[in-house]
Motif scaffolding. Structure first.
Motif, PDB file in Angstrom:
ATOM      1  N   ILE A  90       1.288  -0.814 -10.687  1.00 22.57           N
ATOM      2  CA  ILE A  90       1.787  -1.061 -12.045  1.00 22.57           C
ATOM      3  C   ILE A  90       3.274  -1.372 -11.943  1.00 22.57           C
ATOM      4  O   ILE A  90       4.043  -0.591 -11.374  1.00 22.57           O
ATOM      5  N   TYR A 101      -2.383 -10.091 -14.730  1.00 21.56           N
ATOM      6  CA  TYR A 101      -2.348  -9.482 -13.396  1.00 21.56           C
ATOM      7  C   TYR A 101      -2.075 -10.552 -12.351  1.00 21.56           C
ATOM      8  O   TYR A 101      -2.247 -11.751 -12.599  1.00 21.56           O
ATOM      9  N   ILE A 112      -3.226  -5.788  -6.213  1.00 20.33           N
ATOM     10  CA  ILE A 112      -3.444  -6.137  -7.628  1.00 20.33           C
ATOM     11  C   ILE A 112      -2.275  -5.542  -8.390  1.00 20.33           C
ATOM     12  O   ILE A 112      -2.085  -4.317  -8.402  1.00 20.33           O
ATOM     13  N   ALA A 114       0.074  -5.453 -11.996  1.00 19.68           N
ATOM     14  CA  ALA A 114       0.032  -5.738 -13.431  1.00 19.68           C
ATOM     15  C   ALA A 114       1.036  -4.861 -14.142  1.00 19.68           C
ATOM     16  O   ALA A 114       1.499  -3.855 -13.589  1.00 19.68           O
ATOM     17  N   GLY A 119      -4.403  -4.786 -17.147  1.00 18.17           N
ATOM     18  CA  GLY A 119      -4.256  -5.894 -16.201  1.00 18.17           C
ATOM     19  C   GLY A 119      -4.880  -5.553 -14.860  1.00 18.17           C
ATOM     20  O   GLY A 119      -5.563  -6.381 -14.236  1.00 18.17           O
ATOM     21  N   ILE A 120      -4.652  -4.324 -14.387  1.00 14.89           N
ATOM     22  CA  ILE A 120      -5.251  -3.910 -13.106  1.00 14.89           C
ATOM     23  C   ILE A 120      -6.777  -4.000 -13.217  1.00 14.89           C
ATOM     24  O   ILE A 120      -7.457  -4.481 -12.308  1.00 14.89           O
ATOM     25  N   GLY A 123      -7.840  -7.485 -12.880  1.00 13.35           N
ATOM     26  CA  GLY A 123      -7.710  -7.912 -11.482  1.00 13.35           C
ATOM     27  C   GLY A 123      -8.885  -7.407 -10.652  1.00 13.35           C
ATOM     28  O   GLY A 123      -9.403  -8.108  -9.770  1.00 13.35           O
TER      29      GLY A 123
END
Ligand code: ACM
Length: 532
Positions: A90, A101, A112, A114, A119-120, A123
């Protein structure tokens, strides 16, 4: 603004993004905003582990989600001692969309990154899809090195389900949410009350679940069939508060907000069957067994109507912590209000010129109640008639015109016109091989042609279009298999329209990638219509 977006997109596409069909073999749906090929490839096998940075409470849950996905979809069992790492990071990267992401696959490293856990999560969905199309061998799954920079075009990416006309149990609601989740959609609009059945447990009004949740019988065949026949079987059901809270939590873990819809002033005959004193005539009324629009509606002249709705909405707000409550507002005939002295008195007292203004008065009072509860009101486009409530969000369904007028007046809107978003419509023109549906014709390609921001909306107001939504009304959908068949794959088309940059939309590319999506539907045990 749209021209600038196009030029920008076009210019960065020049340097190698997923224009047209380039990366179709990956089977990614919805199509990511940008894919860049890095040289080399990565092999994912049991000799990997997942790490995350920092203390966000969702990260552990996201790690578990990815671990389970790798295990159950790809037969990869991670090993904590491994040096090959999938990192969930993050960050605070201003260039990334709030739900966006970056997925970077580079030799023995996968990141990944974000700004938010949402967002993660997206991803992770993309990595899952890439692994589906990866090359399987006894070494593991080989995937190409690449970098994906992605994020949604719209903030509101919704799917609706009517559980009033037919009731769907909690296990199907979870499945429906799973479908929403794999499409990177983020709203589940749960249409919980109808003339034909009320589905929400409310402690203050026990007759809502004793009486309003059940109808005497159900129509067989189509509304237009003559003579009409009914099945003679009592039908109904409802969700307990615990079940609804369980759904909210299930959805939250998938970054989906549940938006409950409590219909008023129309589509309320089931309530009036239990509490006839809230109608204009005083009843008696029955829970409707016929589809369509019914004349019995909440009386707008009685204070007791608003007292009832306030108590209901307080309990509903407690179950659903999200920002929005949908109050319907559609298809409310004004016949009873015209005939009834208390409604007419209300109009005189409030200086209202006609019954449309009385509806507007009704919705504005409800908005006041919701705002006190910290909620925002959403209503179907009929809430424009007689004047909009000040902070209302309008969901445009009778075409886009309602949405356009609402935007002109500075309101936020959700676009779900019958022309492109009504998944209760037939999926073939001649209807011969299709199960009974309400009518219409909405094939996959037409959904894909949906553009939620019509030309009539000026570029400085485009941001007021929050997004769009597919709707499933269930008059003619009595089983979960049929519900799945009606939404899949039209949900996939809607998801791409709402997520991917407009310049990348290409139906041929989408159809190519759908072959992988059908594979995923099969893996989930879904019933769906296969388009060639
Ligand atoms: C609607 O389809 N009546 C919103």
């Amino acid at each position: 603004m749209r021209i600038i977006t196009f030029i920008l997109s076009f210019s960065f596409c020049f340097f190698g993004c997923a224009l047209n069909t380039d990366f179709d073999y990956l089977g990614l749906i919805p199509k990511p905003a940008l894919i860049e090929r890095n040289s080399g490839e990565t092999i994912l096998d049991d000799d990997w582990t997942i790490k995350h940075n920092g203390s966000h409470p969702d990260l552990e849950n996201l790690k578990n989600t990815l671990t389970q996905n790798l295990n159950s979809f790809h037969e990869i069992k991670l090993n904590d001692d491994s040096e090959k790492i999938i990192s969930l990071i993050i960050s605070s990267d201003d260039s990334l969309n709030t739900e966006g992401y970056v997925l970077n696959i580079f030799n023995d490293e996968i990141n990944i990154l974000a700004n938010s856990p949402n967002g993660i999560y997206y991803g992770i969905q993309t990595l899952n899809q890439i692994l589906d199309s990866g090359q399987k061998s006894n070494k593991g799954i080989t995937i190409l090195n690449m970098k994906i920079v992605d994020g949604p075009r719209f903030k509101w990416r919704g799917m609706h389900l009517d559980v009033g006309r037919h009731f769907f149990d909690i296990s199907f609601i979870k499945k429906y949410i799973d479908y929403i989740a794999i499409h990177k959609m983020n709203i589940f609009h749960w249409h919980l009350t109808e003339d034909q059945g009320w589905r929400v447990e409310i402690d203050s009004y026990p007759k809502l679940t004793e009486v309003s949740a059940f109808r005497d019988e159900t129509l067989i065949g189509h509304y237009r069939d003559e003579p009409r026949k009914f099945d003679g079987k009592k039908y109904g059901g409802y969700y307990t508060k615990d079940e609804m809270k369980e759904i909210v939590e299930y959805a939250r873990k998938r970054y989906i907000t549940v938006v409950p819809e409590i219909e008023m002033p129309g589509h309320s005959r089931a309530v009036l069957a239990a509490y006839p004193e809230l109608s204009c005539t005083g009843g008696p009324h029955t829970v409707a067994k016929l589809w369509g629009v019914h004349k019995e509606v909440f009386c707008a002249g009685k204070e007791s109507t608003f007292e009832f709705l306030e108590k209901v909405l307080i309990e509903v707000s407690d179950i659903f912590p999200g920002e929005y409550i949908h109050i319907g507002g559609d298809e409310c005939p004004k016949d009873r209000w015209k005939e009834h002295e208390l409604d007419q008195q209300r109009m005189r007292k409030e200086g209202l010129d006609n019954e449309n203004e009385l509806q507007s008065y009704f919705i504005k009072r409800i908005e006041g109640i919701l705002n006190k509860l910290g909620k925002r009101l959403i209503g179907w486009d009929e809430i424009l008639e007689g004047g909009l409530a000040p902070g209302a969000i309008v969901q445009s369904w009778r075409g886009m015109e309602g949405g356009i007028s609402a935007v002109d007046a500075g309101h936020e809107v959700i676009m779900s016109p019958t022309s492109h978003a009504y998944f209760d419509y037939y999926q073939s023109k001649d209807r011969l091989d299709e199960p009974l549906a309400i009518g219409g014709y909405l094939p996959l390609e037409k959904v894909y042609q949906f553009e939620p921001v019509p030309e009539e909306i000026d570029s400085d107001k485009e941001h007021l279009v929050l997004g769009g939504q597919g709707n499933l009304w269930t008059e003619y959908i009595s089983s979960s298999d049929k519900a799945e068949y009606m939404v899949l794959p039209r949900m996939s088309a809607m998801a791409e329209v709402l997520w991917s940059p407009r310049v990348l939309l290409n139906y041929r590319s989408f159809s190519n990638r759908m072959n992988w999506q059908y594979f995923r539907y099969d893996r989930m045990g879904a019933k769906y219509k296969k388009y060639n």
